[in-house]
Structure formats: structure tokens, C-alpha cells
Design an enzyme around this catalytic site. Structure first.
Site, short mmCIF file in Angstrom:
data_model
loop_
_atom_site.label_atom_id
_atom_site.label_comp_id
_atom_site.label_asym_id
_atom_site.label_seq_id
_atom_site.Cartn_x
_atom_site.Cartn_y
_atom_site.Cartn_z
N ALA A 72 0.84 -1.20 0.00
CA ALA A 72 0.00 0.00 0.00
C ALA A 72 0.87 1.24 0.00
CB ALA A 72 -0.91 0.00 1.23
N ASP A 73 0.29 2.33 -0.49
CA ASP A 73 0.93 3.63 -0.42
C ASP A 73 -0.16 4.68 -0.24
OD1 ASP A 73 3.58 5.10 -0.77
OD2 ASP A 73 2.24 6.20 -2.12
N THR A 74 0.09 5.63 0.64
CA THR A 74 -0.89 6.68 0.93
C THR A 74 -0.30 8.04 0.60
OG1 THR A 74 -1.87 5.35 2.70
CG2 THR A 74 -2.35 7.71 2.73
#
Length: 189
Positions: A72-74
Site C-alpha cells: 500500500a501507499d498513501t
């Protein structure tokens, strides 16, 4: 529900806590030095999915046939500007001044990967902050040191308690992992 071993590819204590809240067994496996750069031609909505997919690609050679890796990346987006993790106190203060009194988007890209399949998706949440005083911003940055957080804040910390006036979307997405959507995707995987 996916029946194999689930791997979370993150050292983030928030992501570990959120995934643990689903009561699904998982282990953490982190590879160092994964390139998180992206082409400048991507739209802000595409960036976190691109990075999550790039992270997943790095894990493929290390995966067993019965494993599923969650990457994931935010990103925090104000207008068309991506606010990453601040490098220092001054940059954190500057980011919070930019976000003060504004509505911004928190976008998390997630990639679920096995040796056979891959599912990539993004979740967006709109967050509105009240107008902060200089003292509030300085207090938060000096007390919580949010240098490991996109946009220089954690919604689950003091700044979120006193500053969030509206939220449209997933609160957990703003913390860094849209667990409701992950749960739904794992059920269909």
C-alpha cells in the site's frame, strides 16, 4: 476468503494495527530500498496505486505459491499538489499551514498480489480541517513529530481530535489502510 498466508509489506505500526483489527492472521515482511518514485505524467489519483504495484513487483521473486502480499501507499493531496512525508519541522509546519481551513484528499493505493493474480485499487477520503492557529500547529509538530506521515499529520492523533471538521469516506483509509475494502477484496480473491 483467501485461504493462504497473508503478508503485510509494511513497518507502519498503524497499518499493522488496522490489519490486525480484521482478525485475519498475517505476518509482516519488509524489503528494504524499494523504489517509490513515479512518472511525472501520472495523475495524483494514479500515484499511490502505481507505487503499491511497484512495491508488489519487488516481492514477487520472494513469494511462495500459497502467499498473498498486501502492499500500500498513501498520499495526501491538496488541489493538485501531493504532500508527502515532511523532511523536517519547518516542512511539517508549512504543510499544516497549507492544509489549515481546507478540504484535502487522502488516497491509498493497495495491491493484493499472489504468484498467479493481482488486484490493484485506490480508496479516496475527503478530510476538512478547521483553520489552525500557529500555536496549534507548532504544538502538534513539536509534540507528535509527524515526520513519518504523509501530509505531516495523523488523524488518530491530537490534530485530528481538534481539527477535523468533516470526513467523507473511510477514516481508516486516512490512517493508512482502507481495511473495509481490503476485507471485501480478500473475500472475493
Amino acid at each position: 476468503m483467501f485461504k493462504g498466508k497473508i503478508i503485510l509489506s509494511s513497518n507502519s505500526p498503524r497499518r499493522k494495527q488496522l490489519l490486525a483489527g480484521l482478525d485475519i492472521p498475517f505476518e509482516v515482511r519488509v524489503l528494504d530500498d524499494i523504489d517509490e518514485s513515479y512518472p511525472p505524467t501520472l495523475s495524483v489519483q494514479e500515484i499511490p496505486q502505481y507505487i503499491a504495484k511497484a512495491k508488489a513487483k519487488a516481492y514477487l521473486p520472494t513469494m511462495a505459491a500459497d502467499e498473498l502480499v498486501i502492499t500500500a501507499d498513501t498520499v495526501v493531496v491538496l488541489g493538485s499538489e501531493v504532500l508527502g512525508k515532511p523532511a523536517d519541522r519547518d516542512e511539517a509546519i508549512s504543510m499544516l499551514h497549507e492544509l489549515s481551513g481546507q478540504t484535502h484528499q487522502v488516497i491509498t493505493g493497495v495491491c493484493l498480489t499472489t504468484c498467479e493474480r493481482q488486484r490493484v485499487f485506490g480508496v479516496t477520503t475527503d478530510v476538512t480541517f478547521k483553520r489552525f492557529t500557529d500555536e496549534e500547529i507548532s504544538y502538534y509538530v513539536d509534540t507528535y513529530q509527524p515526520f513519518d506521515k504523509a501530509g505531516a499529520y495523523g488523524i488518530q492523533e491530537w490534530i485530528g481530535y481538534i481539527g477535523v471538521t468533516a470526513l467523507n469516506g473511510s477514516y481508516f483509509n486516512v490512517m493508512g489502510l482502507p481495511v473495509q475494502r481490503i476485507y471485501a477484496e480478500l473475500q472475493q480473491f
